[in-house]
Design a protein around this motif. Sequence first.
Motif, PDB file in Angstrom:
ATOM      1  N   PRO A  43       0.811  -1.231   0.000  1.00  0.00           N
ATOM      2  CA  PRO A  43       0.000   0.000   0.000  1.00  0.00           C
ATOM      3  C   PRO A  43       0.838   1.271   0.000  1.00  0.00           C
ATOM      4  O   PRO A  43       0.371   2.317  -0.475  1.00  0.00           O
ATOM      5  CB  PRO A  43      -0.835  -0.126   1.276  1.00  0.00           C
ATOM      6  CG  PRO A  43      -0.058  -1.048   2.159  1.00  0.00           C
ATOM      7  CD  PRO A  43       0.647  -1.999   1.228  1.00  0.00           C
ATOM      8  N   GLU A  44       2.074   1.192   0.480  1.00  0.00           N
ATOM      9  CA  GLU A  44       2.936   2.375   0.498  1.00  0.00           C
ATOM     10  C   GLU A  44       3.292   2.856  -0.908  1.00  0.00           C
ATOM     11  O   GLU A  44       3.760   3.976  -1.090  1.00  0.00           O
ATOM     12  CB  GLU A  44       4.201   2.119   1.326  1.00  0.00           C
ATOM     13  CG  GLU A  44       5.123   1.051   0.793  1.00  0.00           C
ATOM     14  CD  GLU A  44       4.793  -0.372   1.256  1.00  0.00           C
ATOM     15  OE1 GLU A  44       5.682  -1.240   1.134  1.00  0.00           O
ATOM     16  OE2 GLU A  44       3.664  -0.634   1.726  1.00  0.00           O
ATOM     17  N   ALA A  45       3.032   2.017  -1.918  1.00  0.00           N
ATOM     18  CA  ALA A  45       3.268   2.412  -3.306  1.00  0.00           C
ATOM     19  C   ALA A  45       2.086   3.190  -3.883  1.00  0.00           C
ATOM     20  O   ALA A  45       2.131   3.579  -5.047  1.00  0.00           O
ATOM     21  CB  ALA A  45       3.547   1.186  -4.170  1.00  0.00           C
ATOM     22  N   GLU A  46       1.064   3.433  -3.073  1.00  0.00           N
ATOM     23  CA  GLU A  46      -0.121   4.195  -3.504  1.00  0.00           C
ATOM     24  C   GLU A  46      -0.685   3.640  -4.815  1.00  0.00           C
ATOM     25  O   GLU A  46      -0.853   4.360  -5.800  1.00  0.00           O
ATOM     26  CB  GLU A  46       0.206   5.691  -3.659  1.00  0.00           C
ATOM     27  CG  GLU A  46       0.802   6.343  -2.428  1.00  0.00           C
ATOM     28  CD  GLU A  46      -0.168   6.412  -1.241  1.00  0.00           C
ATOM     29  OE1 GLU A  46      -1.392   6.334  -1.443  1.00  0.00           O
ATOM     30  OE2 GLU A  46       0.334   6.542  -0.103  1.00  0.00           O
ATOM     31  N   PRO A  47      -0.988   2.320  -4.847  1.00  0.00           N
ATOM     32  CA  PRO A  47      -1.446   1.720  -6.101  1.00  0.00           C
ATOM     33  C   PRO A  47      -2.795   2.257  -6.570  1.00  0.00           C
ATOM     34  O   PRO A  47      -3.706   2.483  -5.774  1.00  0.00           O
ATOM     35  CB  PRO A  47      -1.534   0.230  -5.775  1.00  0.00           C
ATOM     36  CG  PRO A  47      -1.568   0.142  -4.291  1.00  0.00           C
ATOM     37  CD  PRO A  47      -0.906   1.362  -3.752  1.00  0.00           C
ATOM     38  N   TRP A  48      -2.877   2.464  -7.868  1.00  0.00           N
ATOM     39  CA  TRP A  48      -4.078   2.946  -8.553  1.00  0.00           C
ATOM     40  C   TRP A  48      -4.297   2.006  -9.724  1.00  0.00           C
ATOM     41  O   TRP A  48      -3.471   1.950 -10.639  1.00  0.00           O
ATOM     42  CB  TRP A  48      -3.821   4.375  -9.008  1.00  0.00           C
ATOM     43  CG  TRP A  48      -4.946   5.090  -9.677  1.00  0.00           C
ATOM     44  CD1 TRP A  48      -5.921   5.828  -9.075  1.00  0.00           C
ATOM     45  CD2 TRP A  48      -5.189   5.189 -11.088  1.00  0.00           C
ATOM     46  NE1 TRP A  48      -6.755   6.376 -10.028  1.00  0.00           N
ATOM     47  CE2 TRP A  48      -6.329   5.997 -11.270  1.00  0.00           C
ATOM     48  CE3 TRP A  48      -4.557   4.666 -12.215  1.00  0.00           C
ATOM     49  CZ2 TRP A  48      -6.851   6.291 -12.519  1.00  0.00           C
ATOM     50  CZ3 TRP A  48      -5.066   4.960 -13.469  1.00  0.00           C
ATOM     51  CH2 TRP A  48      -6.206   5.771 -13.609  1.00  0.00           C
ATOM     52  N   CYS A  49      -5.367   1.225  -9.681  1.00  0.00           N
ATOM     53  CA  CYS A  49      -5.629   0.183 -10.672  1.00  0.00           C
ATOM     54  C   CYS A  49      -6.897   0.502 -11.449  1.00  0.00           C
ATOM     55  O   CYS A  49      -7.900   0.924 -10.856  1.00  0.00           O
ATOM     56  CB  CYS A  49      -5.829  -1.172  -9.992  1.00  0.00           C
ATOM     57  SG  CYS A  49      -4.486  -1.676  -8.915  1.00  0.00           S
ATOM     58  N   VAL A  62      -4.327  -1.604 -16.159  1.00  0.00           N
ATOM     59  CA  VAL A  62      -3.212  -0.706 -15.894  1.00  0.00           C
ATOM     60  C   VAL A  62      -3.133  -0.452 -14.382  1.00  0.00           C
ATOM     61  O   VAL A  62      -4.161  -0.419 -13.697  1.00  0.00           O
ATOM     62  CB  VAL A  62      -3.357   0.616 -16.690  1.00  0.00           C
ATOM     63  CG1 VAL A  62      -4.565   1.410 -16.245  1.00  0.00           C
ATOM     64  CG2 VAL A  62      -2.102   1.458 -16.623  1.00  0.00           C
ATOM     65  N   MET A  63      -1.910  -0.339 -13.878  1.00  0.00           N
ATOM     66  CA  MET A  63      -1.694  -0.043 -12.458  1.00  0.00           C
ATOM     67  C   MET A  63      -0.530   0.935 -12.348  1.00  0.00           C
ATOM     68  O   MET A  63       0.516   0.740 -12.963  1.00  0.00           O
ATOM     69  CB  MET A  63      -1.394  -1.320 -11.674  1.00  0.00           C
ATOM     70  CG  MET A  63      -1.238  -1.096 -10.188  1.00  0.00           C
ATOM     71  SD  MET A  63      -1.365  -2.628  -9.230  1.00  0.00           S
ATOM     72  CE  MET A  63       0.297  -3.251  -9.332  1.00  0.00           C
ATOM     73  N   LEU A  64      -0.749   1.989 -11.579  1.00  0.00           N
ATOM     74  CA  LEU A  64       0.281   2.990 -11.339  1.00  0.00           C
ATOM     75  C   LEU A  64       0.495   3.161  -9.850  1.00  0.00           C
ATOM     76  O   LEU A  64      -0.396   2.890  -9.047  1.00  0.00           O
ATOM     77  CB  LEU A  64      -0.156   4.363 -11.872  1.00  0.00           C
ATOM     78  CG  LEU A  64      -0.081   4.620 -13.356  1.00  0.00           C
ATOM     79  CD1 LEU A  64      -1.282   4.070 -14.054  1.00  0.00           C
ATOM     80  CD2 LEU A  64       0.055   6.098 -13.605  1.00  0.00           C
ATOM     81  N   SER A  65       1.665   3.657  -9.496  1.00  0.00           N
ATOM     82  CA  SER A  65       1.864   4.272  -8.191  1.00  0.00           C
ATOM     83  C   SER A  65       1.462   5.723  -8.407  1.00  0.00           C
ATOM     84  O   SER A  65       1.993   6.392  -9.300  1.00  0.00           O
ATOM     85  CB  SER A  65       3.323   4.186  -7.751  1.00  0.00           C
ATOM     86  OG  SER A  65       3.640   2.865  -7.392  1.00  0.00           O
TER      87      SER A  65
END
Length: 156
Positions: A43-49, A62-65
């Motif tokens: 979660p510390e990577a601030e995932p955005w999927c 697609v997945m970003l930090s």
Amino acid sequence: MGVRLVEITDENRDAVCALKVRPSQERFVGSVPKSLNDAVQIPEAEPWCRAVYDGDEPVGFVMLSWNVPPGRPGILGPYFLWRLLIDGRFQGRGYGTAVLDLIVGLVRADGATELLTSHHPAEDGPGPFYRKYGFVPTGEIDGGEPVLRLDLSHSP
């Protein structure tokens, strides 16, 4: 092509998790289930999927930090393209570029001046795709993968 990014919900999760790259590409990109698990585990990577849809059909993932605060060890950012997967049935139709166009617009609107990514360094890997789009090597290596940077400081 009506490409859009869609939140992953209970209603579409199974269809999105069923998306797969071609067997010859599996060593280059984690599966959707692995990616969603990574998002929970880091979660510390601030995932955005997001799922990638064309009309009503899921074609990719697609997945970003997303906007990671500075100083988190082992996390590249603030904006890092962590995973980009286009299902093997839909490759070669411009979806990867369309997704990058959407992502670039979103992160630029959020104030980003650069987007980072990394890739498996094999000759038949995704490196040429990213370089053709405009990413350039930073010289940094992350987990054995070269890191690439896309400059977003100039207007499109």
